[in-house]
Design an enzyme around this catalytic site. Structure first.
Site, short mmCIF file in Angstrom:
data_model
loop_
_atom_site.label_atom_id
_atom_site.label_comp_id
_atom_site.label_asym_id
_atom_site.label_seq_id
_atom_site.Cartn_x
_atom_site.Cartn_y
_atom_site.Cartn_z
CG HIS A 295 -2.91 2.47 -1.87
ND1 HIS A 295 -2.91 2.42 -0.49
CD2 HIS A 295 -4.01 1.80 -2.26
CE1 HIS A 295 -3.98 1.76 -0.09
NE2 HIS A 295 -4.66 1.36 -1.14
N GLY B 293 2.57 -4.47 9.00
CA GLY B 293 2.62 -3.03 9.20
C GLY B 293 1.46 -2.26 8.61
CD GLN C 98 -2.56 -1.11 2.71
OE1 GLN C 98 -3.62 -0.51 2.87
NE2 GLN C 98 -1.98 -1.78 3.71
CB VAL D 259 3.21 6.01 -2.40
CG1 VAL D 259 1.76 5.62 -2.65
CG2 VAL D 259 3.30 6.95 -1.20
CG ASP D 260 8.12 3.47 0.97
OD1 ASP D 260 7.52 3.46 2.05
OD2 ASP D 260 8.55 2.42 0.44
N1 APR Z 1 6.65 -2.21 12.75
C1 APR Z 1 5.46 -2.81 12.45
N2 APR Z 1 4.28 -2.14 12.42
C2 APR Z 1 4.32 -0.82 12.70
C3 APR Z 1 5.52 -0.14 13.01
C4 APR Z 1 6.72 -0.89 13.03
N3 APR Z 1 7.90 -0.33 13.31
N4 APR Z 1 5.20 1.18 13.25
C5 APR Z 1 3.87 1.29 13.08
N5 APR Z 1 3.34 0.09 12.76
C6 APR Z 1 1.94 -0.24 12.49
C7 APR Z 1 0.95 0.58 13.27
O1 APR Z 1 0.66 -0.08 14.50
C8 APR Z 1 -0.27 0.57 12.33
O2 APR Z 1 -1.10 -0.56 12.58
O3 APR Z 1 1.72 0.06 11.12
C9 APR Z 1 0.36 0.43 10.95
C10 APR Z 1 0.30 1.72 10.13
O4 APR Z 1 -1.04 2.02 9.91
P1 APR Z 1 -1.41 3.29 9.03
O5 APR Z 1 -0.64 4.46 9.51
O6 APR Z 1 -2.92 3.34 8.99
O7 APR Z 1 -0.85 2.94 7.58
P2 APR Z 1 -1.49 1.94 6.52
O8 APR Z 1 -2.20 0.81 7.21
O9 APR Z 1 -0.42 1.60 5.57
O10 APR Z 1 -2.57 2.89 5.77
C11 APR Z 1 -3.26 2.31 4.68
O11 APR Z 1 -4.29 4.44 4.24
O12 APR Z 1 -3.90 6.67 4.23
C12 APR Z 1 -4.10 5.59 3.41
O13 APR Z 1 -3.33 5.19 1.25
C13 APR Z 1 -2.89 5.35 2.57
O14 APR Z 1 -1.78 3.27 2.04
C14 APR Z 1 -2.34 4.04 3.10
C15 APR Z 1 -3.55 3.37 3.66
#
Ligand code: APR
Length: 233
Positions: free
Chosen positions: A109, A175, A91, A93-94
């Site tokens: 994404h 993650g 998901q 974009v990096d």
């Molecule tokens: N190791 C593992 N998990 C981690 C770490 C880490 N070091 N740091 C944070 N996390 C977890 C957090 O607990 C959280 O559950 O990664 C998750 C990040 O969640 P979000 O910030 O919601 O990111 P993501 O799930 O990728 O978002 C999905 O939402 O905003 C849109 O398009 C965007 O692709 C993104 C999508």
């Protein structure tokens, strides 16, 4: 699982957190500084193209200052060594998965280091700032935009993803908060097709109840350990 098994891996912002890229939700999250509606929707792009282009220019430029972490490297190692089918659906974009060496990878994404023409649909590598109304080299329209799938737009490669989930013997989510569909529903699709499901995350997510197993901790520690155990088996 046999060495010819099929694996689908979903990654989210948590896999890049230890590389210094802010996640979206949670303390210091990217969305804390911005309202999603202001920067990640087609309406925002139409209303204030300069703000949206600048938001993504800043995130694109920041990629020069970060590097893959142990989780990206372990996934690239698995990709290179796994004899069965494998697909990393990110998901994010990096470009840290590719910089770590991952090949069987797709960005559902979109990608920061890519530009999309809103007129002809051509996608092209792009590493520089992207001002609004930049001309498309393919069709000439002043319509290049960040190649990011905004809320309300269809993610890329959904048919390929759904076909891979239907064939998966193992689905691993790393993650991600399970907050955004369709990615948040992949675990249920995979489980319905008979896959075993594993979640590696810093904390329990919205989808944890759907997984056979959830391991809690930083991806930089959990992912290499999981990859080593899979390759040793
Ligand atoms: N190791 C593992 N998990 C981690 C770490 C880490 N070091 N740091 C944070 N996390 C977890 C957090 O607990 C959280 O559950 O990664 C998750 C990040 O969640 P979000 O910030 O919601 O990111 P993501 O799930 O990728 O978002 C999905 O939402 O905003 C849109 O398009 C965007 O692709 C993104 C999508």
């Amino acid at each position: 699982m046999s060495a010819s098994g099929s694996i689908v891996i979903l990654t989210g912002a948590g896999v890049s957190a230890e590389s210094g890229i802010a996640t979206f939700r949670g303390p210091g999250g990217l969305w804390e500084g911005q309202r999603v509606e202001d920067v990640c929707t087609p309406e925002a792009l139409a209303r204030d193209p300069a703000l949206v282009h600048r938001f993504y220019d800043l995130r694109r430029a920041a990629l020069d200052t970060v590097a893959p972490n142990a989780a990206h490297e372990a996934l690239a190692r698995l990709d290179a060594a796994w004899p069965g089918e494998l697909l990393i659906v990110t998901q994010n974009v990096d470009d840290l998965h590719e910089r770590a060496g991952a090949r069987r990878l797709l960005h559902m994404h979109g990608e920061l280091r890519s530009a999309l023409c809103a007129a002809c649909g051509t996608r092209r590598p792009w590493r520089d700032p992207l001002p609004p109304a930049t001309r498309c080299p393919t069709c000439g329209a002043a319509a290049l935009r960040p190649d990011i799938v905004f809320f309300g737009e269809m993610p890329y490669a959904m048919e390929r993803i759904e076909a891979a989930l239907a064939r998966a013997d193992l689905f691993v989510s790393i993650g991600t908060s399970g907050a955004v569909y369709p990615a948040a529903g992949f675990v249920r699709g995979a489980a319905a097709s008979g896959a075993a499901t594993l979640e590696l995350n810093l904390e329990r997510s919205s989808g944890s109840a759907w997984f056979d197993e959830t391991r809690l901790g930083p991806a930089g520690a959990l992912v290499p350990a999981w990859v080593d155990s899979l390759l040793a088996a």
